[in-house]
Design a protein around this motif. Structure first.
Motif, PDB file in Angstrom:
ATOM      1  N   ALA A  98       0.834  -1.196   0.000  1.00 49.49           N
ATOM      2  CA  ALA A  98       0.000   0.000   0.000  1.00 49.49           C
ATOM      3  C   ALA A  98       0.872   1.252   0.000  1.00 49.49           C
ATOM      4  N   ALA A  99       0.328   2.350  -0.478  1.00 48.81           N
ATOM      5  CA  ALA A  99       1.041   3.621  -0.417  1.00 48.81           C
ATOM      6  C   ALA A  99       1.274   3.993   1.037  1.00 48.81           C
ATOM      7  N   GLY A 100       2.412   4.618   1.315  1.00 50.45           N
ATOM      8  CA  GLY A 100       2.688   5.033   2.683  1.00 50.45           C
ATOM      9  C   GLY A 100       4.171   5.158   2.950  1.00 50.45           C
ATOM     10  N   ILE A 101       4.488   5.408   4.204  1.00 51.14           N
ATOM     11  CA  ILE A 101       5.873   5.536   4.658  1.00 51.14           C
ATOM     12  C   ILE A 101       6.306   4.200   5.260  1.00 51.14           C
ATOM     13  N   TYR A 102       7.472   3.734   4.847  1.00 50.27           N
ATOM     14  CA  TYR A 102       7.977   2.441   5.305  1.00 50.27           C
ATOM     15  C   TYR A 102       9.374   2.575   5.908  1.00 50.27           C
TER      16      TYR A 102
ATOM     17  N   GLY B 255      23.225   0.386  12.435  1.00 44.48           N
ATOM     18  CA  GLY B 255      24.481   0.912  11.943  1.00 44.48           C
ATOM     19  C   GLY B 255      25.689   0.087  12.320  1.00 44.48           C
ATOM     20  N   VAL B 256      25.485  -0.889  13.188  1.00 44.95           N
ATOM     21  CA  VAL B 256      26.569  -1.775  13.620  1.00 44.95           C
ATOM     22  C   VAL B 256      26.406  -3.161  13.013  1.00 44.95           C
ATOM     23  N   ASN B 257      25.207  -3.721  13.105  1.00 45.62           N
ATOM     24  CA  ASN B 257      24.972  -5.035  12.498  1.00 45.62           C
ATOM     25  C   ASN B 257      23.680  -5.108  11.683  1.00 45.62           C
ATOM     26  N   TYR B 258      23.030  -3.987  11.482  1.00 42.55           N
ATOM     27  CA  TYR B 258      21.935  -3.910  10.512  1.00 42.55           C
ATOM     28  C   TYR B 258      21.753  -2.465  10.081  1.00 42.55           C
ATOM     29  N   SER B 259      21.123  -2.270   8.938  1.00 41.86           N
ATOM     30  CA  SER B 259      20.855  -0.916   8.441  1.00 41.86           C
ATOM     31  C   SER B 259      19.355  -0.671   8.409  1.00 41.86           C
ATOM     32  N   LYS B 260      18.978   0.601   8.580  1.00 39.07           N
ATOM     33  CA  LYS B 260      17.564   0.963   8.520  1.00 39.07           C
ATOM     34  C   LYS B 260      17.380   2.092   7.515  1.00 39.07           C
ATOM     35  N   HIS B 261      16.460   1.890   6.575  1.00 37.72           N
ATOM     36  CA  HIS B 261      16.131   2.881   5.563  1.00 37.72           C
ATOM     37  C   HIS B 261      14.681   3.320   5.755  1.00 37.72           C
ATOM     38  N   THR B 262      14.372   4.539   5.347  1.00 39.13           N
ATOM     39  CA  THR B 262      12.996   5.038   5.355  1.00 39.13           C
ATOM     40  C   THR B 262      12.648   5.499   3.951  1.00 39.13           C
ATOM     41  N   ILE B 263      11.479   5.090   3.461  1.00 35.60           N
ATOM     42  CA  ILE B 263      11.081   5.438   2.099  1.00 35.60           C
ATOM     43  C   ILE B 263       9.573   5.634   2.045  1.00 35.60           C
TER      44      ILE B 263
ATOM     45  N   SER C 287      18.125 -11.264   6.330  1.00 39.77           N
ATOM     46  CA  SER C 287      16.717 -11.007   6.643  1.00 39.77           C
ATOM     47  C   SER C 287      16.383  -9.554   6.334  1.00 39.77           C
ATOM     48  N   ILE C 288      15.112  -9.307   6.045  1.00 40.33           N
ATOM     49  CA  ILE C 288      14.614  -7.952   5.793  1.00 40.33           C
ATOM     50  C   ILE C 288      13.234  -7.830   6.439  1.00 40.33           C
ATOM     51  N   GLN C 289      13.015  -6.728   7.130  1.00 41.52           N
ATOM     52  CA  GLN C 289      11.701  -6.429   7.691  1.00 41.52           C
ATOM     53  C   GLN C 289      11.200  -5.115   7.099  1.00 41.52           C
ATOM     54  N   ILE C 290       9.970  -5.138   6.606  1.00 47.69           N
ATOM     55  CA  ILE C 290       9.358  -3.996   5.932  1.00 47.69           C
ATOM     56  C   ILE C 290       8.179  -3.552   6.778  1.00 47.69           C
ATOM     57  N   VAL C 291       8.293  -2.375   7.366  1.00 49.11           N
ATOM     58  CA  VAL C 291       7.343  -1.924   8.381  1.00 49.11           C
ATOM     59  C   VAL C 291       6.662  -0.641   7.922  1.00 49.11           C
ATOM     60  N   GLN C 292       5.360  -0.709   7.680  1.00 48.78           N
ATOM     61  CA  GLN C 292       4.627   0.499   7.304  1.00 48.78           C
ATOM     62  C   GLN C 292       4.239   1.276   8.554  1.00 48.78           C
ATOM     63  N   GLN C 293       4.468   2.576   8.508  1.00 53.25           N
ATOM     64  CA  GLN C 293       4.101   3.437   9.621  1.00 53.25           C
ATOM     65  C   GLN C 293       2.636   3.828   9.490  1.00 53.25           C
ATOM     66  N   VAL C 294       1.841   3.541  10.526  1.00 54.58           N
ATOM     67  CA  VAL C 294       0.409   3.842  10.512  1.00 54.58           C
ATOM     68  C   VAL C 294       0.084   4.723  11.710  1.00 54.58           C
ATOM     69  N   PRO C 295      -0.976   5.528  11.628  1.00 56.77           N
ATOM     70  CA  PRO C 295      -1.301   6.432  12.741  1.00 56.77           C
ATOM     71  C   PRO C 295      -1.575   5.678  14.033  1.00 56.77           C
ATOM     72  N   GLU C 296      -1.063   6.203  15.115  1.00 57.96           N
ATOM     73  CA  GLU C 296      -1.326   5.633  16.428  1.00 57.96           C
ATOM     74  C   GLU C 296      -2.796   5.848  16.787  1.00 57.96           C
ATOM     75  N   PRO C 297      -3.455   4.839  17.368  1.00 61.30           N
ATOM     76  CA  PRO C 297      -4.872   5.003  17.710  1.00 61.30           C
ATOM     77  C   PRO C 297      -5.160   6.248  18.537  1.00 61.30           C
ATOM     78  N   SER C 298      -4.317   6.549  19.516  1.00 62.64           N
ATOM     79  CA  SER C 298      -4.539   7.729  20.345  1.00 62.64           C
ATOM     80  C   SER C 298      -4.424   8.995  19.533  1.00 62.64           C
ATOM     81  N   ALA C 299      -3.574   8.976  18.490  1.00 65.37           N
ATOM     82  CA  ALA C 299      -3.435  10.144  17.637  1.00 65.37           C
ATOM     83  C   ALA C 299      -4.693  10.365  16.820  1.00 65.37           C
ATOM     84  N   ALA C 300      -5.287   9.257  16.337  1.00 66.21           N
ATOM     85  CA  ALA C 300      -6.520   9.387  15.572  1.00 66.21           C
ATOM     86  C   ALA C 300      -7.645   9.923  16.444  1.00 66.21           C
ATOM     87  N   LEU C 301      -7.717   9.436  17.690  1.00 65.67           N
ATOM     88  CA  LEU C 301      -8.746   9.918  18.600  1.00 65.67           C
ATOM     89  C   LEU C 301      -8.556  11.400  18.906  1.00 65.67           C
TER      90      LEU C 301
END
Length: 263
Positions: free
Chosen positions: A142-146, A199-207, A234-248
């Motif tokens: 889905a479209a979004g920030i990962y 940065g020591v044993n894994y890298s993290k990118h934001t896109i 290994s690779i983990q792909i994590v979409q950032q979604v609004p926090e429930p408290s933020a939506a409220l």
């Protein structure tokens, strides 16, 4: 009152990720089990509140039947493998050609625990022949920030420098990462194996992905390991979604303004 003032406010609210927006890929022949299912970079970052353990095992073939980290079906999401052939440090991943090696690796840690435990997702992996960078393309997201957590080390070798790249693209098109800036990790025999450290044993990118865009990820070796091969553990792909408290909160702020406009 002008309700447009809410736009930057809502955009600045914190975000978390749900099980239905996290894809975890485990490369290589070893199946993670037990405590190793939650032994990963994102589990470390998320803390004890994240206990999902559904990994997609990937070796040398494309995969179109995937699950989210919580076990639900990732409908329409696929992974296409490729390599960047050439000499030196090739930079164009060809998704028509798959990597030729899937190995348990880990000969430097025959009985060690920590991040390279026996069935750890950080221990085994896939790679190509000498002078081949490695790449994957994920479609159907889905479209979004990962946030992308990449573990890409030759765990048979004590010292190596590994580069990783992330970019958006068109499904089915090759990935030319020559114009992108890598995240580079210098691995040595002294690199921490007790815990995951960015940065020591894994890298993290934001896109940010637009609707319909494919996600491309590439790893590249350097002359530090003499063969310029890219590795993926290994690779983990994590979409950032609004926090429930933020939506409220945003709803609570918006309601009185809407009432005022109607009055």
């Amino acid at each position: 009152m002008n309700t447009h003032i809410l736009v930057p406010l809502i955009a600045s609210l914190s975000a978390i990720s749900a099980s239905g927006s996290i894809l975890m890929l485990d490369f290589g022949p070893t199946t993670a089990a037990g405590a190793d299912l939650t032994n990963s970079p994102y589990h470390t970052v998320a803390g004890g509140g994240f206990t999902d353990g559904s990994w997609n095992k990937i070796e040398k073939a494309d995969v179109s039947s995937l699950t989210w980290s919580g076990g639900g079906t990732a409908t329409g999401v696929s992974v296409n493998l490729g390599v960047a052939p050439g000499s030196g440090t090739p930079t164009v991943v060809n998704y028509a050609t798959a990597p030729n090696s899937s190995s348990a690796l880990g000969t430097l840690w025959p009985s060690g625990g920590g991040i390279y435990a026996a069935t750890s997702v950080g221990r085994d992996g896939i790679f190509g022949v000498a002078n081949q960078s490695l790449g994957i393309q994920i479609t159907g997201l889905a479209a979004g920030i990962y946030e992308i957590f990449v573990v890409g080390r030759n765990t048979n070798t004590g010292s190596t420098i590994a580069n990783s790249y992330v970019g958006a693209g068109v499904a089915g098109e090759n990935f030319d990462f020559s114009g992108l800036t890598p995240i580079s990790i210098n691995y040595t025999a002294a690199t921490s194996t007790a815990a995951w450290i960015e940065g020591v044993n894994y890298s993290k990118h934001t896109i940010t992905l637009a609707a319909g865009q494919a996600l491309n990820i590439a790893t590249q070796g350097t002359d530090a390991d003499s063969q310029f091969r890219g590795f993926m553990n290994s690779i983990q792909i994590v979409q950032q979604v609004p926090e429930p408290s933020a939506a409220l909160l945003s709803g609570a702020l918006l309601l009185p303004l809407l009432r005022r406009r109607r009055a």
